[in-house]
Design an enzyme around this catalytic site. Sequence first.
Site: not given
Length: 332
Positions: A17, A25, A153
């Site tokens: 994904i 991931v 982030d």
Amino acid sequence: MAQQQSVHQLYRRLETIGRGAYGSVHKGVHIPSGNVVALKIINFDDEGGGDDVADIQREVSRPASDRNSHQNVHKVALLAQLRDAPNITKYYGCHLDGPRLWIAMEYAQGGSVRTLMKACRDGILEEKFIVIIVREVLIALSYLHKAGVIHRDIKCANILITDRGNVMICDFGVSVFSTGGNKRHTLIGTPMWMAPEVALGSQVVPTYDHKVDIWSLGITIYEMVKGMPPHAHVMDGFKVMNLIQKTKPPRLNEEDGSKDMRDFVSHCLREQATDRLSADELLKTKWIKSAARTNVSILKELIMRYDAWKQTGGTRASIADPLAWEEAEENE
């Protein structure tokens, strides 16, 4: 003594994904329970080695002050300490597989906000959704900042939505503890979302604290409203950082949304960090309080919209959109 199960006995990897600078991931299944999870897989061979990967699991139980400085070791240890944090992706454990580290995390069926925006008209979110997402992110940031953690982030690609509409912050790969009033001075994060004090870079020795996350939240709202963060057309990260320093903080226009939302963004995007409101103060603003009784289940509409869009040929943003995956992965 019973032999410890291998990661392949515990988890089955399904489709990919997302991919990023520090690994891939995958959607996965926890075999004993059948529960769906997100699996972040880091290959230390790809990173050039140099660390004893067996140290990583031991680092999880160490106190923050005694942690190895290697980014992935630090990340696992931080995730372990945030198990009970609100609106943070849940960490289930890490497992070694030769030169690879598997990190098992909570899976968010809806994907990232950046992904869901792709199915929206003009690639932007309506304010009724934005305010709920921001409210839930503030709850997470309030917890993190009180715990001495700076995320560093915050952006749409690092905010996930579950199938129930719950909002979760992910990707703690560049997060850091900053306790005891200590300020940080590392140039790190994604340029377009950087606060001015971080974007100063090598020109001076900048110092900053948790207020950098507040700036990034303001830019994230701008991203949801406009479809892109400011300076998105500039491909060179150093040029972006230079623009952040030389231009006035971004503002939303009257046609972009309500006055309360525009005021909220102005509270986040103050050039001086001390002028920015804290997460707790922002939770008390008129804009956030206006949505106090709205349940997160409203966000399920975004997932249904995205699923319908995908059925008509849409491509998942985690794979196709380079902006969504710049230095981050969707189900981190």
